[in-house]
Design a protein around this motif. Structure first.
Motif, PDB file in Angstrom:
ATOM      1  N   LEU A 140     -20.139 -10.195   2.501  1.00  0.00           N
ATOM      2  CA  LEU A 140     -19.756  -8.947   3.166  1.00  0.00           C
ATOM      3  C   LEU A 140     -20.133  -7.792   2.230  1.00  0.00           C
ATOM      4  N   LEU A 141     -20.557  -6.686   2.818  1.00  0.00           N
ATOM      5  CA  LEU A 141     -20.794  -5.487   2.019  1.00  0.00           C
ATOM      6  C   LEU A 141     -19.531  -4.643   2.019  1.00  0.00           C
ATOM      7  N   SER A 142     -19.276  -3.967   0.907  1.00  0.00           N
ATOM      8  CA  SER A 142     -18.161  -3.015   0.933  1.00  0.00           C
ATOM      9  C   SER A 142     -18.612  -1.780   1.703  1.00  0.00           C
ATOM     10  N   HIS A 143     -17.655  -1.073   2.273  1.00  0.00           N
ATOM     11  CA  HIS A 143     -17.972   0.111   3.077  1.00  0.00           C
ATOM     12  C   HIS A 143     -18.715   1.147   2.249  1.00  0.00           C
ATOM     13  N   GLY A 160      -4.602  -8.121   6.363  1.00  0.00           N
ATOM     14  CA  GLY A 160      -4.411  -7.696   7.754  1.00  0.00           C
ATOM     15  C   GLY A 160      -5.546  -6.825   8.248  1.00  0.00           C
ATOM     16  N   LEU A 161      -6.754  -7.039   7.721  1.00  0.00           N
ATOM     17  CA  LEU A 161      -7.886  -6.183   8.085  1.00  0.00           C
ATOM     18  C   LEU A 161      -8.987  -6.998   8.751  1.00  0.00           C
ATOM     19  N   GLN A 162      -9.851  -6.281   9.460  1.00  0.00           N
ATOM     20  CA  GLN A 162     -11.022  -6.866  10.102  1.00  0.00           C
ATOM     21  C   GLN A 162     -12.258  -6.163   9.543  1.00  0.00           C
ATOM     22  N   PRO A 163     -13.398  -6.828   9.497  1.00  0.00           N
ATOM     23  CA  PRO A 163     -14.617  -6.101   9.121  1.00  0.00           C
ATOM     24  C   PRO A 163     -14.853  -4.964  10.118  1.00  0.00           C
ATOM     25  N   VAL A 164     -15.404  -3.827   9.627  1.00  0.00           N
ATOM     26  CA  VAL A 164     -15.676  -2.723  10.550  1.00  0.00           C
ATOM     27  C   VAL A 164     -16.899  -3.029  11.396  1.00  0.00           C
ATOM     28  N   LEU A 165     -17.708  -3.995  10.924  1.00  0.00           N
ATOM     29  CA  LEU A 165     -18.915  -4.369  11.659  1.00  0.00           C
ATOM     30  C   LEU A 165     -19.184  -5.829  11.322  1.00  0.00           C
ATOM     31  N   GLY A 166     -19.762  -6.565  12.249  1.00  0.00           N
ATOM     32  CA  GLY A 166     -20.051  -7.972  11.987  1.00  0.00           C
ATOM     33  C   GLY A 166     -18.774  -8.789  12.010  1.00  0.00           C
ATOM     34  N   ARG A 167     -18.769  -9.905  11.267  1.00  0.00           N
ATOM     35  CA  ARG A 167     -17.603 -10.788  11.304  1.00  0.00           C
ATOM     36  C   ARG A 167     -17.104 -11.076   9.898  1.00  0.00           C
ATOM     37  N   ASP A 168     -15.896 -11.627   9.829  1.00  0.00           N
ATOM     38  CA  ASP A 168     -15.286 -12.003   8.558  1.00  0.00           C
ATOM     39  C   ASP A 168     -15.813 -13.388   8.141  1.00  0.00           C
ATOM     40  N   PHE A 169     -15.496 -13.830   6.922  1.00  0.00           N
ATOM     41  CA  PHE A 169     -15.832 -15.194   6.509  1.00  0.00           C
ATOM     42  C   PHE A 169     -15.143 -16.188   7.431  1.00  0.00           C
ATOM     43  N   GLU A 170     -15.815 -17.323   7.686  1.00  0.00           N
ATOM     44  CA  GLU A 170     -15.111 -18.382   8.391  1.00  0.00           C
ATOM     45  C   GLU A 170     -14.092 -18.996   7.440  1.00  0.00           C
ATOM     46  N   THR A 171     -13.056 -19.602   8.000  1.00  0.00           N
ATOM     47  CA  THR A 171     -11.944 -20.046   7.149  1.00  0.00           C
ATOM     48  C   THR A 171     -12.376 -21.065   6.108  1.00  0.00           C
ATOM     49  N   ASN A 172     -13.444 -21.826   6.361  1.00  0.00           N
ATOM     50  CA  ASN A 172     -13.848 -22.813   5.367  1.00  0.00           C
ATOM     51  C   ASN A 172     -15.006 -22.335   4.495  1.00  0.00           C
ATOM     52  N   ALA A 173     -15.282 -21.008   4.524  1.00  0.00           N
ATOM     53  CA  ALA A 173     -16.391 -20.488   3.726  1.00  0.00           C
ATOM     54  C   ALA A 173     -16.130 -20.651   2.242  1.00  0.00           C
ATOM     55  N   ASP A 174     -14.845 -20.858   1.844  1.00  0.00           N
ATOM     56  CA  ASP A 174     -14.571 -21.032   0.414  1.00  0.00           C
ATOM     57  C   ASP A 174     -14.489 -22.515   0.034  1.00  0.00           C
ATOM     58  N   SER A 220     -25.177   3.358   6.228  1.00  0.00           N
ATOM     59  CA  SER A 220     -24.336   2.845   7.307  1.00  0.00           C
ATOM     60  C   SER A 220     -25.151   2.319   8.486  1.00  0.00           C
ATOM     61  N   SER A 221     -26.292   1.712   8.186  1.00  0.00           N
ATOM     62  CA  SER A 221     -27.127   1.197   9.275  1.00  0.00           C
ATOM     63  C   SER A 221     -26.619  -0.168   9.732  1.00  0.00           C
ATOM     64  N   ALA A 222     -26.487  -0.329  11.066  1.00  0.00           N
ATOM     65  CA  ALA A 222     -25.956  -1.583  11.607  1.00  0.00           C
ATOM     66  C   ALA A 222     -26.971  -2.709  11.478  1.00  0.00           C
ATOM     67  N   PRO A 251     -30.432 -16.691  -2.101  1.00  0.00           N
ATOM     68  CA  PRO A 251     -30.370 -15.911  -0.858  1.00  0.00           C
ATOM     69  C   PRO A 251     -28.992 -15.985  -0.194  1.00  0.00           C
ATOM     70  N   TYR A 252     -28.504 -14.834   0.252  1.00  0.00           N
ATOM     71  CA  TYR A 252     -27.224 -14.746   0.979  1.00  0.00           C
ATOM     72  C   TYR A 252     -27.457 -13.965   2.259  1.00  0.00           C
ATOM     73  N   THR A 253     -26.750 -14.335   3.328  1.00  0.00           N
ATOM     74  CA  THR A 253     -26.860 -13.603   4.588  1.00  0.00           C
ATOM     75  C   THR A 253     -25.715 -12.603   4.692  1.00  0.00           C
ATOM     76  N   VAL A 254     -26.046 -11.352   5.042  1.00  0.00           N
ATOM     77  CA  VAL A 254     -25.009 -10.339   5.252  1.00  0.00           C
ATOM     78  C   VAL A 254     -24.366 -10.591   6.607  1.00  0.00           C
ATOM     79  N   ILE A 255     -23.056 -10.896   6.620  1.00  0.00           N
ATOM     80  CA  ILE A 255     -22.421 -11.182   7.914  1.00  0.00           C
ATOM     81  C   ILE A 255     -21.513 -10.053   8.379  1.00  0.00           C
ATOM     82  N   GLY A 256     -21.131  -9.138   7.488  1.00  0.00           N
ATOM     83  CA  GLY A 256     -20.220  -8.085   7.961  1.00  0.00           C
ATOM     84  C   GLY A 256     -20.014  -6.998   6.931  1.00  0.00           C
TER      85      GLY A 256
END
Lengths: 873, 111
Positions: A223-226, A199-213, A235-237, A250-255
């Protein structure tokens, strides 16, 4: 509106109101006198009779005042004013009382804030009452609650009918490369709906898309952990959208995921767990959580899962009694030991607060005794008992309020300190803040403290008969007995409480000593450990790497031994398996036994100082067995399977029920406490091998190097063999052991601290009571001396008087300790809560300390010159 | 609160004071005497109860007080009913009647 006007008049036009009341009553008396004279009474007699009939003009005035609107506020203002004046007059006592209460209240608030954040605060997830955890079970091999295999997770997620969503969390070690030295991080592979399920949302950026798995979708995102985001990237945006190289890809940071316990603070990165239909159904590593669909109960979900498990075991034709267990999220908090430890600490700190209250009660009593005449006069002038009690309580409330205010400053400071503390096995305290519940607790203990500290003085003040008190002179030659009895009872109570705390602390100290002295089975002296997060090499490359590494390290001057193992001792991950003897069912009386497994290099036992009891160590040839795999077992395993027999050359079945791999026992080594010093010696099966699991290699080196210099040497050696492998967590084995005892050490530190503070407060209490009573007896002692009493007999007299309540306190305290230290039993190691030597030691400590506290005032009393004492006004 | 000969029932004192002031304004002793008179000596209100009640009722707005001269030219504080006080007298009288009827009925009931 009307009553406001009256209130205003009552409070601020007091003089006029009082004057009118006075005039009115005098007029009444005049009229009554006149009436009586009219009936023929003589004027003096009439006046007297009139006043008698009225029953005391001052008393009537007082009851009129009480009936006025705002009389309460008026009296309160006056009480406050009076209390303030009285507190300022006795600055020393006031400061002592406020300091004592501040100490007690702040300590209680701090412990409560830990208690709250660890045990009471709701989980940081949406509607946590609908969250559950899923476990696999195998009745065939007596697993009642195990982690999930990933293929079973995908199947359960696809086939369930009772969950809104189900998600998996699979911890893994990864290497971050591409920016400076390679870095070893902890990551978690999670299904794309992990945050969504919580029941959570990323604090910044977006969550995985539903088919990311799902395979062949956009999987190279993370995603990075807080925690990692704030410590590594401040905590740089701007980190969103950048590329990180994880294990070379290579991985892209999305949130950025939100902070929280459990799970969210445990790792640095979240990577998508990719669906793989061919994954190993025998590897149980995933944590699976689910959110129940609306209106679904736990038992309905359980029935649904049982149906799925039944289908799965039919499809895969496994006859191992597969089942799935569902447990509510309320069990996600810390374990029982920590719950109990926190409850004990909270109880202990409340006792400390109680002692502080008793001390303040004693101070107030001393003051009240000195004020007895003043209070009597007030009573004679028409103050009611209730009013006098209120007066004394106002003062203690004011003291407690000041104490709480000072205490809250201490609390904010203490919270800042606690936020930086990391304790093994205890959820992070970094989120510790003052909140409504903690402040409510502070308010509650403040009011309770005020009542506790004020109630004895208040009733003492009003309990005695007016005439007797007025007659009693402050200079009465011997101290009144009744007054001192109450104070002695309070001293006894203090001693009893302090004794309980000291016994508790003593037990923990003894237990800690036992824990440090326990036979570990391995040696920490001169040993250091480092973590090498090797990528998934093929076998040949891994073996080459390990051999080169050990060769080079062993050839360093000052290095005595070096070896590798696949899991960190004491605090590490503990892989396990079922096992059995090949030729018998011995040891299976209570189900198939369970043992840890370790892949070790040559020289492991020598490096760790684990003694070989029978057979031989692994040879180089054992790493390439021609027929059957060789194994070395701990004594616990040998005793279980072949008690009293020679285990060398016997066959053992490993991973029973999962792969049934046979092995031949070539050696037996001593038991080690590899689960932590307080756990029973571990059953371990050691196998020759290197990094076969993809988990980090633990390198253990026995040398004369300090960890820091060892670290740089190791980095150079590793980089010269295989670049891109991070070397992390270089520390001595001693510090590893210390780390594993983090919560025990914290318990010990806090409880001992409370106990010492309690003892200190109690001593000031003992000292204060005796010194005060002796000060009032100066004349008496002077007379005794003048009449020829020896200083020795006086010392005895005074000393016995001081020590009597202490003896009572010790007896009470021993009884209380016997009743209460039972709660410690789960926290003690090889020590019974009734441990006699602890009780004796604590008793001696209290007696010795109390002797000093009594001795000082006694000696001071003796120095009195009888002539001066007798002349004292 | 024992105002011999009979104990005053809670709330009765207010009713008696209001009633005693229904005809004319009176000072404290006057009120006390009037109550004794209209109750045939059943109640003797002492200053310890009278004055708190008077001050309370004045604050409730049922009474008004002012300084005046007694029949013997003595200064005294006189109380008189306000409009609200007159209304309160009616309320309390009704209440009392209801209670006394109820109690009487209760006492006469056959069990």
């Amino acid at each position: 509106m009307f009553s406001f006007a009256t209130l205003w008049r009552t409070l601020f036009r007091r003089r006029q109101v009082e004057q009118e009341l006075s005039d009115e009553l005098l007029a009444y008396a005049d009229l009554l006198t006149e009436e009586k004279m009219g009936r023929g009474m003589e004027s003096g007699a009439a006046r007297r009779s009139a006043l008698l009939e009225i029953g005391g003009i001052e008393q009537v005035k007082e009851s009129v005042r009480d009936s006025r609107i705002g009389s309460f506020a008026d009296a309160l203002l006056k009480d406050l004013e009076h209390s303030l004046r009285s507190m300022i007059r006795t600055k020393g006592t006031t400061a002592l009382a406020i300091g004592t209460l501040a100490l007690g209240i702040s300590a209680a608030t701090l412990i409560f804030s830990i208690f709250y954040s660890v045990l009471l605060a709701p989980l940081p997830f949406r509607a946590p009452q609908h969250l559950v955890q899923l476990w696999e079970r195998r009745t065939g091999v007596e697993w009642s609650q195990a982690s999930f295999s990933t293929p079973n997770f995908w199947d359960v997620r696809a086939e369930n009918r009772t969950f809104e969503s189900i998600a998996a969390f699979l911890p893994a070690d990864i290497n971050l490369t591409g920016s400076g030295d390679p870095q070893h991080l902890s990551a978690a592979f999670v299904s794309a709906n992990f945050l969504h399920t919580l029941g959570l949302q990323p604090v910044l950026g977006r969550d995985f898309e539903t088919n990311a798995d799902q395979p062949n979708h956009q999987n190279s995102v993370l995603l990075l952990s807080h925690k990692f985001w704030s410590s590594r990237y401040n905590s740089s945006a701007s980190i969103i959208g950048s590329t990180l190289h994880v294990n070379g890809a290579p991985y892209t940071v999305i949130g950025i995921a939100p902070a929280g316990d459990p799970w969210l603070n445990e790792v640095d990165l979240f990577l998508p767990l990719i669906y793989d239909s061919q994954a190993n159904r025998g590897s149980f590593e995933a944590t699976v959580i689910g959110r129940l669909a609306p209106g679904v109960s736990l038992s309905t979900a359980q029935a649904d899962l049982t149906r799925i498990a039944h289908n799965l075991s039919k499809i895969y034709r496994k006859d191992d009694g597969m089942g799935i267990l569902v447990s509510p999220s309320s069990s996600w908090g810390p374990n029982l030991v920590i719950r109990r430890a926190l409850a004990v600490l909270l109880g202990a700190v409340l006792m400390l607060l109680l002692i502080a209250c008793v001390n303040v009660a004693n101070l107030l009593l001393a003051k009240a005794t000195a004020r007895a005449r003043e209070l009597r006069i007030r009573e004679a002038l028409g103050a009611s008992h209730a009013r006098l009690i209120r007066l004394v309580l106002t003062e203690s409330l004011l003291l407690a309020g000041c104490g709480a205010t000072v205490g809250l400053f201490l609390v904010t400071w203490g919270l800042a300190l606690l936020r930086t503390v990391h304790i093994e096995n205890v959820p992070s305290l970094s989120g510790l803040r003052l909140n409504f519940w903690i402040l409510s607790f502070t308010l509650l203990v403040t009011v309770l403290s005020a009542v506790l500290a004020g109630v004895a003085p208040a009733f003492q003040t009003t309990s005695r008969n007016l005439g007797a008190a007025l007659r009693e002179d402050d200079r009465t030659q011997t101290a009144g007995t009744g007054k001192n009895r109450l104070r002695s009872v309070l001293v006894s109570a203090e001693v009893a409480l302090a004794m309980i705390l000291l016994v508790g602390a003593g037990l923990l100290i003894r237990s800690f000593g036992k824990l440090m002295g326990v036979e570990r089975g391995f040696s920490t002296k001169g040993r250091a450990i480092a973590t090498l997060n090797t990528p998934a090499f093929d076998d040949g490359r891994a073996e080459h790497f390990t051999r080169m590494l050990l060769e080079r390290i062993r050839s360093l001057p000052g290095v005595r031994a070096a070896a590798t193992v696949n899991s960190k001792p004491i605090v590490g991950w503990d892989p396990g398996m079922s096992f059995a003897a090949l030729d018998s069912t011995r040891g299976q009386e209570h189900g198939v036994p369970w043992a840890s497994w370790r892949f070790v290099s040559t020289g492991y036992f020598r490096t760790m100082g684990i003694s070989l009891l029978a057979g031989r160590d692994f040879s180089d040839a054992d790493f390439h067995p021609t027929d059957i795999r060789k194994a070395i077992v701990s004594a616990a395993v040998a005793n279980l399977l072949w008690p009293g027999q020679n285990p060398i050359g016997r066959r053992i079945v490993l991973w029973k029920g999962q792969g049934n791999k046979p092995a031949e026992v070539v050696g037996v080594v001593a038991n080690t406490r590899d689960h932590g010093l307080d756990a029973d010696p571990t059953r371990i099966v050691y196998l020759p091998g290197v990094n076969q699991t993809g988990s980090p290699v633990q390198l253990i080196v026995e040398s004369t190097y300090a960890p820091a210099s060892l670290a740089s040497t190791l980095r150079a050696i590793v980089a010269s063999i295989e670049p891109g492998i991070p070397v992390s967590d270089v520390q001595t084995l001693d510090s590893l052991v210390t780390e594993s005892l983090g919560s025990e050490r914290l318990n010990l530190f806090l409880l001992s601290g409370f106990a010492l503070l309690a003892l200190l407060l109690t001593l000031t209490g003992i000292y204060g009571v005796l010194a005060y009573s002796l000060a009032r007896r100066t004349q008496e002692l002077g007379i005794r001396l003048a009449l020829g009493a020896s200083s020795r007999s006086i010392l005895q007299l005074v000393f016995l008087q001081g020590m009597r309540p202490i003896f009572f306190g010790i007896i009470l305290g021993a009884a209380g300790s016997l009743a209460l230290t039972r709660t410690l039993s789960g926290l003690l190691f090889q020590i019974q809560p009734e441990d006699l030597s602890t009780y004796v030691g604590v008793t001696i400590l209290i007696l010795a300390a109390a002797c000093i506290a009594c001795y000082m005032p006694a000696v001071r009393a003796l120095r009195v010159d009888p002539v001066i004492a007798l002349r004292q006004p | 609160m024992s105002d011999t000969p009979s104990n005053l029932l809670q709330g009765t004192l207010d009713l008696l004071i209001l009633k005693s002031l229904a005809l004319e304004q009176l000072h404290g002793l006057g009120i006390s005497r009037r109550i004794g008179q209209i109750t045939n000596g059943a109640f003797d209100v002492k200053p310890g109860s009278l004055f708190p009640a008077l001050h309370r009722m004045e604050q409730a707005g049922w009474l008004e007080s002012s300084w005046g001269e007694s029949e013997n030219k003595r200064r005294a504080r006189y109380y008189k009913l306000t409009r609200a006080g007159t209304k309160q007298l009616g309320i309390e009288r009704d209440q009392w009647n209801r209670i006394s009827l109820a109690i009487a009925a209760a006492l006469e009931a056959k069990s």
